[in-house]
Scaffold this active site. Structure first.
Site, short mmCIF file in Angstrom:
data_model
loop_
_atom_site.label_atom_id
_atom_site.label_comp_id
_atom_site.label_asym_id
_atom_site.label_seq_id
_atom_site.Cartn_x
_atom_site.Cartn_y
_atom_site.Cartn_z
CG HIS A 17 -1.97 -1.05 1.17
ND1 HIS A 17 -3.23 -0.84 0.65
CD2 HIS A 17 -1.95 -2.35 1.54
CE1 HIS A 17 -3.93 -1.97 0.71
NE2 HIS A 17 -3.17 -2.89 1.25
CG ASP A 115 -4.26 3.61 0.57
OD1 ASP A 115 -5.00 3.02 1.39
OD2 ASP A 115 -3.75 3.05 -0.40
#
Length: 469
Positions: A17, A115
Protein backbone atom coordinates in the site's frame (compact mmCIF):
# COMPACT_ATOMS: atom_id res chain seq x y z
CA UNK A 1 13.29 31.97 -5.85
CA UNK A 2 10.41 29.55 -6.59
CA UNK A 3 7.83 28.96 -3.89
CA UNK A 4 7.61 25.57 -2.21
CA UNK A 5 4.21 23.87 -2.32
CA UNK A 6 3.59 21.53 0.63
CA UNK A 7 1.31 18.52 0.37
CA UNK A 8 0.74 15.50 2.65
CA UNK A 9 -0.04 11.93 1.57
CA UNK A 10 -1.43 9.31 3.93
CA UNK A 11 -0.63 5.68 3.21
CA UNK A 12 -2.32 2.67 4.71
CA UNK A 13 -0.24 -0.03 6.46
CA UNK A 14 1.89 -2.49 4.53
CA UNK A 15 4.53 -2.34 1.83
CA UNK A 16 2.14 -3.01 -1.07
CA UNK A 17 0.00 0.00 0.00
CA UNK A 18 2.93 2.30 0.73
CA UNK A 19 4.74 1.88 -2.60
CA UNK A 20 1.93 3.01 -4.98
CA UNK A 21 1.24 6.30 -3.18
CA UNK A 22 4.96 7.10 -2.74
CA UNK A 23 5.67 6.31 -6.40
CA UNK A 24 2.84 8.71 -7.26
CA UNK A 25 4.53 11.48 -5.27
CA UNK A 26 7.84 10.78 -7.02
CA UNK A 27 6.11 11.09 -10.41
CA UNK A 28 4.46 14.32 -9.26
CA UNK A 29 7.76 15.87 -8.17
CA UNK A 30 9.53 14.84 -11.37
CA UNK A 31 7.23 17.35 -13.13
CA UNK A 32 6.99 19.87 -10.28
CA UNK A 33 10.30 20.07 -8.38
CA UNK A 34 9.02 22.82 -6.06
CA UNK A 35 6.73 20.40 -4.22
CA UNK A 36 7.62 19.11 -0.76
CA UNK A 37 5.75 15.98 0.34
CA UNK A 38 5.23 14.61 3.84
CA UNK A 39 4.26 10.93 3.75
CA UNK A 40 2.31 9.86 6.85
CA UNK A 41 2.55 6.10 7.48
CA UNK A 42 0.43 4.15 10.00
CA UNK A 43 1.61 0.66 10.97
CA UNK A 44 0.49 -2.39 12.91
CA UNK A 45 3.40 -3.30 15.16
CA UNK A 46 6.87 -2.26 14.01
CA UNK A 47 7.01 -1.10 10.36
CA UNK A 48 8.28 -3.92 8.09
CA UNK A 49 11.95 -3.86 7.08
CA UNK A 50 10.88 -3.76 3.41
CA UNK A 51 9.12 -0.42 4.05
CA UNK A 52 12.07 1.01 5.98
CA UNK A 53 14.65 0.08 3.34
CA UNK A 54 12.40 1.37 0.53
CA UNK A 55 11.91 4.71 2.29
CA UNK A 56 15.67 5.08 2.80
CA UNK A 57 16.03 5.42 -0.98
CA UNK A 58 13.66 8.40 -1.20
CA UNK A 59 14.84 11.85 -2.30
CA UNK A 60 15.07 14.59 0.36
CA UNK A 61 11.87 16.35 -0.75
CA UNK A 62 9.75 13.36 0.39
CA UNK A 63 9.70 13.24 4.17
CA UNK A 64 8.40 9.96 5.70
CA UNK A 65 6.59 10.25 9.06
CA UNK A 66 6.09 6.91 10.82
CA UNK A 67 3.18 7.16 13.26
CA UNK A 68 3.30 5.40 16.64
CA UNK A 69 2.56 1.76 15.74
CA UNK A 70 -0.75 0.23 16.77
CA UNK A 71 -0.39 -2.56 19.31
CA UNK A 72 -1.25 -5.96 17.82
CA UNK A 73 -3.14 -6.77 21.03
CA UNK A 74 -5.67 -4.04 20.11
CA UNK A 75 -6.86 -5.80 16.93
CA UNK A 76 -8.45 -9.24 16.41
CA UNK A 77 -5.84 -11.95 15.82
CA UNK A 78 -7.37 -13.81 12.88
CA UNK A 79 -9.20 -11.01 11.08
CA UNK A 80 -9.28 -10.71 7.27
CA UNK A 81 -6.24 -8.65 6.13
CA UNK A 82 -8.43 -5.79 4.85
CA UNK A 83 -10.12 -5.56 8.26
CA UNK A 84 -6.73 -5.35 10.01
CA UNK A 85 -5.58 -2.59 7.64
CA UNK A 86 -8.77 -0.60 8.20
CA UNK A 87 -8.66 -1.01 12.00
CA UNK A 88 -5.01 0.07 12.05
CA UNK A 89 -5.87 3.27 10.15
CA UNK A 90 -8.93 3.96 12.33
CA UNK A 91 -6.86 3.59 15.52
CA UNK A 92 -4.17 5.84 13.98
CA UNK A 93 -6.54 8.76 13.22
CA UNK A 94 -5.57 10.74 16.38
CA UNK A 95 -1.88 10.36 15.43
CA UNK A 96 -2.63 11.39 11.83
CA UNK A 97 -4.39 14.49 13.17
CA UNK A 98 -1.41 15.35 15.39
CA UNK A 99 1.02 14.92 12.46
CA UNK A 100 -1.07 17.23 10.26
CA UNK A 101 -1.33 19.79 13.08
CA UNK A 102 2.45 19.76 13.45
CA UNK A 103 3.00 20.14 9.68
CA UNK A 104 0.55 23.02 9.29
CA UNK A 105 2.12 24.89 12.21
CA UNK A 106 5.25 25.25 10.03
CA UNK A 107 3.76 25.86 6.57
CA UNK A 108 0.34 25.86 4.86
CA UNK A 109 -0.68 22.43 3.57
CA UNK A 110 -2.13 22.87 0.09
CA UNK A 111 -3.45 19.35 -0.46
CA UNK A 112 -4.13 16.22 1.55
CA UNK A 113 -4.09 12.93 -0.41
CA UNK A 114 -5.19 9.66 1.20
CA UNK A 115 -5.03 6.01 0.14
CA UNK A 116 -8.41 4.22 -0.09
CA UNK A 117 -8.13 2.65 3.40
CA UNK A 118 -7.17 6.04 4.89
CA UNK A 119 -10.05 7.95 3.30
CA UNK A 120 -11.48 8.92 6.74
CA UNK A 121 -8.43 11.14 7.26
CA UNK A 122 -9.69 13.43 4.49
CA UNK A 123 -12.20 14.71 7.08
CA UNK A 124 -9.27 16.71 8.50
CA UNK A 125 -8.71 18.65 5.24
CA UNK A 126 -11.30 21.32 6.02
CA UNK A 127 -9.83 21.99 9.47
CA UNK A 128 -6.37 22.58 7.96
CA UNK A 129 -7.72 24.53 4.97
CA UNK A 130 -6.36 21.94 2.51
CA UNK A 131 -7.76 20.49 -0.69
CA UNK A 132 -8.64 16.79 -0.36
CA UNK A 133 -7.98 13.95 -2.80
CA UNK A 134 -8.28 10.18 -2.81
CA UNK A 135 -5.39 8.24 -4.36
CA UNK A 136 -6.98 5.09 -5.81
CA UNK A 137 -4.14 2.62 -6.49
CA UNK A 138 -6.32 0.29 -8.60
CA UNK A 139 -8.13 0.72 -11.93
CA UNK A 140 -11.17 2.72 -13.00
CA UNK A 141 -13.33 -0.43 -13.14
CA UNK A 142 -12.83 -0.99 -9.40
CA UNK A 143 -13.43 2.69 -8.70
CA UNK A 144 -16.69 2.51 -10.65
CA UNK A 145 -17.81 -0.43 -8.53
CA UNK A 146 -16.96 1.45 -5.32
CA UNK A 147 -19.00 4.47 -6.41
CA UNK A 148 -21.97 2.25 -7.33
CA UNK A 149 -21.69 -0.09 -4.32
CA UNK A 150 -24.01 1.85 -1.93
CA UNK A 151 -26.82 1.69 -4.51
CA UNK A 152 -26.06 -1.97 -5.29
CA UNK A 153 -26.23 -2.77 -1.58
CA UNK A 154 -29.73 -1.28 -1.43
CA UNK A 155 -30.99 -2.95 -4.62
CA UNK A 156 -29.70 -6.49 -4.04
CA UNK A 157 -31.10 -8.53 -1.15
CA UNK A 158 -29.23 -11.82 -1.69
CA UNK A 159 -25.52 -12.64 -1.71
CA UNK A 160 -23.90 -11.17 -4.84
CA UNK A 161 -22.50 -14.59 -5.76
CA UNK A 162 -26.11 -15.88 -6.05
CA UNK A 163 -27.04 -13.31 -8.72
CA UNK A 164 -27.87 -15.05 -11.99
CA UNK A 165 -27.36 -11.99 -14.20
CA UNK A 166 -24.10 -10.04 -14.55
CA UNK A 167 -23.69 -6.61 -12.94
CA UNK A 168 -23.34 -3.96 -15.65
CA UNK A 169 -21.47 -0.85 -14.54
CA UNK A 170 -21.39 2.04 -17.05
CA UNK A 171 -18.54 1.65 -19.53
CA UNK A 172 -17.22 -1.51 -17.82
CA UNK A 173 -17.05 -5.15 -18.82
CA UNK A 174 -20.02 -7.09 -17.24
CA UNK A 175 -19.14 -8.73 -13.90
CA UNK A 176 -20.63 -11.78 -12.21
CA UNK A 177 -21.35 -11.36 -8.50
CA UNK A 178 -18.72 -13.98 -7.69
CA UNK A 179 -16.10 -11.78 -9.38
CA UNK A 180 -16.64 -8.81 -7.04
CA UNK A 181 -13.92 -8.10 -4.44
CA UNK A 182 -13.35 -10.66 -1.69
CA UNK A 183 -15.02 -8.64 1.14
CA UNK A 184 -18.33 -8.59 -0.78
CA UNK A 185 -18.63 -12.38 -0.85
CA UNK A 186 -20.12 -12.50 2.66
CA UNK A 187 -22.45 -9.56 3.26
CA UNK A 188 -22.76 -10.29 6.98
CA UNK A 189 -18.99 -10.02 7.53
CA UNK A 190 -17.08 -7.17 9.15
CA UNK A 191 -14.97 -6.95 5.99
CA UNK A 192 -18.07 -6.19 3.90
CA UNK A 193 -19.34 -3.57 6.35
CA UNK A 194 -15.98 -1.77 6.25
CA UNK A 195 -15.77 -2.04 2.46
CA UNK A 196 -19.26 -0.56 2.09
CA UNK A 197 -18.34 2.28 4.46
CA UNK A 198 -15.23 3.07 2.37
CA UNK A 199 -17.36 3.03 -0.79
CA UNK A 200 -19.83 5.51 0.72
CA UNK A 201 -16.95 7.88 1.51
CA UNK A 202 -15.37 7.75 -1.98
CA UNK A 203 -17.89 10.17 -3.46
CA UNK A 204 -17.09 12.61 -0.64
CA UNK A 205 -13.45 13.08 -1.75
CA UNK A 206 -14.07 16.77 -2.24
CA UNK A 207 -11.57 17.81 -4.87
CA UNK A 208 -10.92 14.69 -6.89
CA UNK A 209 -9.80 11.08 -7.24
CA UNK A 210 -6.38 10.27 -8.67
CA UNK A 211 -6.50 6.82 -10.37
CA UNK A 212 -3.55 4.59 -11.19
CA UNK A 213 -4.68 3.81 -14.73
CA UNK A 214 -4.55 5.50 -18.13
CA UNK A 215 -7.12 6.56 -20.68
CA UNK A 216 -6.03 4.17 -23.43
CA UNK A 217 -6.34 1.17 -21.09
CA UNK A 218 -9.72 1.91 -19.47
CA UNK A 219 -11.28 4.51 -21.74
CA UNK A 220 -14.81 3.08 -21.26
CA UNK A 221 -14.89 3.19 -17.44
CA UNK A 222 -13.00 6.53 -17.26
CA UNK A 223 -15.30 8.31 -19.74
CA UNK A 224 -18.40 6.82 -18.10
CA UNK A 225 -17.26 8.07 -14.68
CA UNK A 226 -16.65 11.55 -16.05
CA UNK A 227 -20.02 11.68 -17.81
CA UNK A 228 -22.12 10.01 -15.14
CA UNK A 229 -20.97 12.24 -12.28
CA UNK A 230 -20.87 15.31 -14.50
CA UNK A 231 -18.09 17.09 -12.64
CA UNK A 232 -19.46 16.31 -9.15
CA UNK A 233 -16.67 13.76 -8.85
CA UNK A 234 -13.49 14.64 -10.69
CA UNK A 235 -11.43 11.63 -11.76
CA UNK A 236 -7.81 12.03 -12.81
CA UNK A 237 -6.14 9.04 -14.54
CA UNK A 238 -2.40 9.49 -13.83
CA UNK A 239 -0.97 5.98 -14.42
CA UNK A 240 0.61 3.64 -15.02
CA UNK A 241 2.56 4.29 -11.82
CA UNK A 242 4.85 1.42 -10.85
CA UNK A 243 8.32 0.92 -9.41
CA UNK A 244 9.79 0.50 -12.90
CA UNK A 245 11.57 3.84 -12.71
CA UNK A 246 13.17 3.12 -9.34
CA UNK A 247 14.02 -0.56 -9.18
CA UNK A 248 17.01 -2.02 -7.40
CA UNK A 249 19.62 -3.40 -9.75
CA UNK A 250 19.63 -7.20 -9.61
CA UNK A 251 21.99 -8.10 -12.44
CA UNK A 252 23.65 -10.95 -10.52
CA UNK A 253 20.35 -12.60 -9.71
CA UNK A 254 20.23 -16.36 -10.37
CA UNK A 255 16.96 -16.31 -12.30
CA UNK A 256 18.15 -13.53 -14.65
CA UNK A 257 21.26 -15.58 -15.45
CA UNK A 258 19.05 -18.60 -16.13
CA UNK A 259 16.78 -16.55 -18.43
CA UNK A 260 19.82 -15.56 -20.51
CA UNK A 261 20.08 -19.15 -21.73
CA UNK A 262 16.42 -19.54 -22.81
CA UNK A 263 14.99 -18.87 -26.32
CA UNK A 264 12.98 -15.66 -26.96
CA UNK A 265 9.41 -15.59 -25.55
CA UNK A 266 9.70 -19.23 -24.41
CA UNK A 267 9.36 -18.92 -20.61
CA UNK A 268 6.20 -18.53 -18.53
CA UNK A 269 6.91 -16.58 -15.34
CA UNK A 270 4.85 -17.81 -12.35
CA UNK A 271 4.36 -15.56 -9.33
CA UNK A 272 1.46 -14.74 -7.02
CA UNK A 273 2.78 -11.45 -5.63
CA UNK A 274 4.17 -10.55 -2.24
CA UNK A 275 1.09 -11.78 -0.36
CA UNK A 276 -0.10 -14.66 -2.54
CA UNK A 277 0.17 -18.22 -1.23
CA UNK A 278 -1.36 -21.55 -2.26
CA UNK A 279 -2.31 -24.66 -0.30
CA UNK A 280 -0.05 -27.72 -0.41
CA UNK A 281 -2.57 -29.50 -2.65
CA UNK A 282 -2.59 -26.58 -5.09
CA UNK A 283 1.23 -26.37 -5.13
CA UNK A 284 1.29 -30.07 -6.13
CA UNK A 285 -1.21 -29.50 -8.95
CA UNK A 286 0.65 -26.42 -10.21
CA UNK A 287 3.99 -28.25 -10.23
CA UNK A 288 2.56 -31.23 -12.10
CA UNK A 289 0.65 -28.96 -14.50
CA UNK A 290 3.79 -27.01 -15.42
CA UNK A 291 5.65 -30.28 -15.94
CA UNK A 292 2.82 -31.66 -18.06
CA UNK A 293 2.76 -28.56 -20.28
CA UNK A 294 6.37 -29.09 -21.40
CA UNK A 295 6.73 -25.28 -21.47
CA UNK A 296 9.76 -23.59 -19.90
CA UNK A 297 8.93 -21.92 -16.59
CA UNK A 298 10.37 -19.66 -13.90
CA UNK A 299 8.39 -20.11 -10.69
CA UNK A 300 8.63 -17.98 -7.53
CA UNK A 301 7.52 -20.39 -4.78
CA UNK A 302 6.37 -19.53 -1.27
CA UNK A 303 5.48 -21.84 1.61
CA UNK A 304 1.88 -23.12 1.50
CA UNK A 305 -0.93 -21.17 3.17
CA UNK A 306 -2.35 -24.12 5.15
CA UNK A 307 -1.27 -25.64 8.49
CA UNK A 308 1.72 -27.37 6.86
CA UNK A 309 3.14 -24.00 5.80
CA UNK A 310 2.34 -22.37 9.16
CA UNK A 311 4.33 -25.04 11.02
CA UNK A 312 7.21 -24.55 8.58
CA UNK A 313 7.31 -20.79 9.17
CA UNK A 314 7.06 -21.17 12.95
CA UNK A 315 10.05 -23.50 12.86
CA UNK A 316 12.05 -20.73 11.15
CA UNK A 317 12.58 -22.69 7.92
CA UNK A 318 13.68 -20.72 4.88
CA UNK A 319 13.41 -23.21 2.02
CA UNK A 320 9.92 -23.57 0.50
CA UNK A 321 11.31 -25.90 -2.22
CA UNK A 322 10.73 -28.79 0.20
CA UNK A 323 7.00 -28.48 -0.56
CA UNK A 324 7.41 -29.53 -4.20
CA UNK A 325 6.31 -33.02 -5.27
CA UNK A 326 8.92 -35.73 -4.89
CA UNK A 327 11.35 -35.84 -7.84
CA UNK A 328 9.86 -32.71 -9.48
CA UNK A 329 13.05 -30.63 -9.48
CA UNK A 330 15.09 -33.50 -10.91
CA UNK A 331 12.54 -34.26 -13.65
CA UNK A 332 12.20 -30.60 -14.73
CA UNK A 333 15.80 -29.38 -14.37
CA UNK A 334 16.08 -28.89 -18.14
CA UNK A 335 12.61 -27.30 -18.36
CA UNK A 336 12.36 -24.80 -15.52
CA UNK A 337 13.73 -23.05 -12.49
CA UNK A 338 12.02 -22.68 -9.09
CA UNK A 339 13.27 -19.83 -6.90
CA UNK A 340 12.29 -19.42 -3.24
CA UNK A 341 10.16 -16.46 -2.14
CA UNK A 342 11.36 -13.59 -4.36
CA UNK A 343 12.49 -12.59 -7.87
CA UNK A 344 13.23 -9.16 -9.41
CA UNK A 345 9.84 -9.12 -11.14
CA UNK A 346 10.26 -6.04 -13.32
CA UNK A 347 13.57 -7.26 -14.75
CA UNK A 348 12.12 -10.76 -15.26
CA UNK A 349 9.10 -9.42 -17.17
CA UNK A 350 11.38 -7.18 -19.24
CA UNK A 351 13.57 -10.13 -20.29
CA UNK A 352 13.28 -11.17 -23.94
CA UNK A 353 12.95 -14.87 -23.05
CA UNK A 354 9.72 -14.32 -21.03
CA UNK A 355 6.57 -14.77 -23.11
CA UNK A 356 3.83 -15.09 -20.48
CA UNK A 357 3.02 -14.32 -16.85
CA UNK A 358 0.92 -16.64 -14.66
CA UNK A 359 -0.27 -14.03 -12.15
CA UNK A 360 -2.66 -13.41 -9.25
CA UNK A 361 -3.65 -10.17 -11.08
CA UNK A 362 -2.74 -7.75 -8.32
CA UNK A 363 -2.90 -4.29 -9.91
CA UNK A 364 0.83 -3.56 -9.57
CA UNK A 365 1.65 -6.84 -11.34
CA UNK A 366 -0.95 -6.13 -14.05
CA UNK A 367 0.60 -2.73 -14.81
CA UNK A 368 4.17 -4.09 -14.72
CA UNK A 369 3.21 -6.86 -17.14
CA UNK A 370 1.51 -4.35 -19.41
CA UNK A 371 4.50 -2.01 -19.39
CA UNK A 372 6.65 -4.91 -20.60
CA UNK A 373 4.09 -6.23 -23.12
CA UNK A 374 3.72 -9.68 -21.49
CA UNK A 375 0.27 -11.41 -21.74
CA UNK A 376 -1.21 -13.01 -18.63
CA UNK A 377 -2.65 -16.25 -17.31
CA UNK A 378 -5.10 -14.89 -14.74
CA UNK A 379 -5.24 -16.82 -11.45
CA UNK A 380 -6.87 -14.39 -8.97
CA UNK A 381 -6.63 -15.11 -5.23
CA UNK A 382 -8.17 -12.28 -3.16
CA UNK A 383 -9.01 -8.54 -2.89
CA UNK A 384 -10.14 -7.08 -6.26
CA UNK A 385 -8.09 -9.56 -8.32
CA UNK A 386 -11.08 -11.36 -9.87
CA UNK A 387 -12.36 -8.04 -11.23
CA UNK A 388 -8.95 -7.35 -12.72
CA UNK A 389 -8.94 -10.81 -14.28
CA UNK A 390 -12.36 -10.24 -15.93
CA UNK A 391 -11.23 -6.89 -17.34
CA UNK A 392 -8.00 -8.39 -18.73
CA UNK A 393 -9.63 -11.51 -20.19
CA UNK A 394 -13.06 -10.28 -21.39
CA UNK A 395 -12.39 -6.56 -21.87
CA UNK A 396 -8.82 -6.10 -23.11
CA UNK A 397 -8.41 -9.75 -24.26
CA UNK A 398 -4.80 -9.96 -23.10
CA UNK A 399 -5.29 -12.77 -20.57
CA UNK A 400 -6.58 -16.33 -20.24
CA UNK A 401 -8.44 -17.19 -17.03
CA UNK A 402 -7.87 -20.49 -15.26
CA UNK A 403 -10.92 -22.58 -14.32
CA UNK A 404 -11.27 -23.72 -10.69
CA UNK A 405 -12.97 -27.03 -9.84
CA UNK A 406 -15.81 -27.25 -7.27
CA UNK A 407 -13.23 -27.48 -4.45
CA UNK A 408 -11.55 -24.26 -5.57
CA UNK A 409 -8.53 -26.07 -7.03
CA UNK A 410 -7.03 -25.51 -10.48
CA UNK A 411 -6.18 -29.04 -11.65
CA UNK A 412 -2.94 -29.99 -13.41
CA UNK A 413 -4.64 -30.71 -16.75
CA UNK A 414 -6.24 -27.24 -16.77
CA UNK A 415 -2.89 -25.63 -15.90
CA UNK A 416 -1.10 -27.48 -18.70
CA UNK A 417 -3.85 -26.48 -21.16
CA UNK A 418 -3.83 -22.73 -20.43
CA UNK A 419 -0.02 -22.55 -20.31
CA UNK A 420 0.26 -24.25 -23.71
CA UNK A 421 -2.52 -22.06 -25.16
CA UNK A 422 -0.81 -18.85 -24.08
CA UNK A 423 2.74 -19.86 -24.93
CA UNK A 424 2.24 -21.96 -28.07
CA UNK A 425 -1.23 -21.31 -29.53
CA UNK A 426 -2.60 -18.76 -32.00
CA UNK A 427 -4.75 -17.28 -29.23
CA UNK A 428 -1.60 -16.55 -27.22
CA UNK A 429 0.07 -14.90 -30.23
CA UNK A 430 -2.94 -12.59 -30.68
CA UNK A 431 -2.85 -11.67 -26.98
CA UNK A 432 0.87 -10.98 -27.18
CA UNK A 433 0.24 -8.53 -30.03
CA UNK A 434 -2.58 -6.75 -28.15
CA UNK A 435 -0.41 -6.52 -25.04
CA UNK A 436 2.47 -5.03 -27.05
CA UNK A 437 0.06 -2.37 -28.34
CA UNK A 438 -0.94 -1.60 -24.73
CA UNK A 439 2.74 -1.41 -23.80
CA UNK A 440 3.18 1.35 -26.41
CA UNK A 441 0.05 3.16 -25.13
CA UNK A 442 1.27 2.92 -21.52
CA UNK A 443 4.62 4.43 -22.49
CA UNK A 444 2.90 7.21 -24.47
CA UNK A 445 0.58 8.06 -21.55
CA UNK A 446 3.47 8.98 -19.23
CA UNK A 447 5.67 10.72 -21.82
CA UNK A 448 5.84 14.50 -21.97
CA UNK A 449 2.53 15.51 -23.54
CA UNK A 450 0.96 12.09 -22.83
CA UNK A 451 -2.59 11.77 -21.45
CA UNK A 452 -1.56 10.91 -17.86
CA UNK A 453 1.27 13.46 -17.75
CA UNK A 454 -1.06 16.24 -18.91
CA UNK A 455 -3.63 15.20 -16.28
CA UNK A 456 -1.02 15.24 -13.51
CA UNK A 457 0.30 18.64 -14.60
CA UNK A 458 -3.27 20.00 -14.58
CA UNK A 459 -3.84 18.87 -10.96
CA UNK A 460 -0.41 20.05 -9.77
CA UNK A 461 -0.92 23.46 -11.39
CA UNK A 462 -4.11 23.88 -9.35
CA UNK A 463 -2.11 23.18 -6.19
CA UNK A 464 0.65 25.61 -7.16
CA UNK A 465 -1.93 28.32 -7.86
CA UNK A 466 -3.28 27.86 -4.34
CA UNK A 467 0.02 29.36 -3.20
CA UNK A 468 3.15 28.18 -1.49
CA UNK A 469 5.89 29.56 0.69
Amino acid sequence: MAKTTHIAVISSPGFSHLVPIVEFTKRLISHHPNFHVSCIIPSLGSPPESSKSYLETLPSYINPIFLPPINREDVPKKAYPGVLIQLTVNLSLPSIHEALKSLTSKAPLIALIADSFAIQALDFAKEFNSMSYLYHPCGATVLSLMLHMPKLDEQVSIEYSDLKEPIKLPGCVPLMGSDLPAPTQDRSSEGYKQFLERCKRVSLAADGILINTFLEMESGPIRALQEEWNGKIRVYPVGPITQIGSIIEANDNECLKWLENQPPSSVVYVSFGSGGTLTQHQIDELALGLELSGVRFLWVLRAPSDSVGAAYLEAGNKDPLQFLPSGFLERTKQQGLVVPSWAPQVQVLAHSSVGGFLSHCGWNSVLESMQEGVPIIAWPLFAEQRMNAVMLADGLRVALRVKFNEDGIVEKEEIAKVVKSLMEGEEGDAMRKRMRDLKDSAADAIKDGGSSTQTLIKVASQWENMGGI
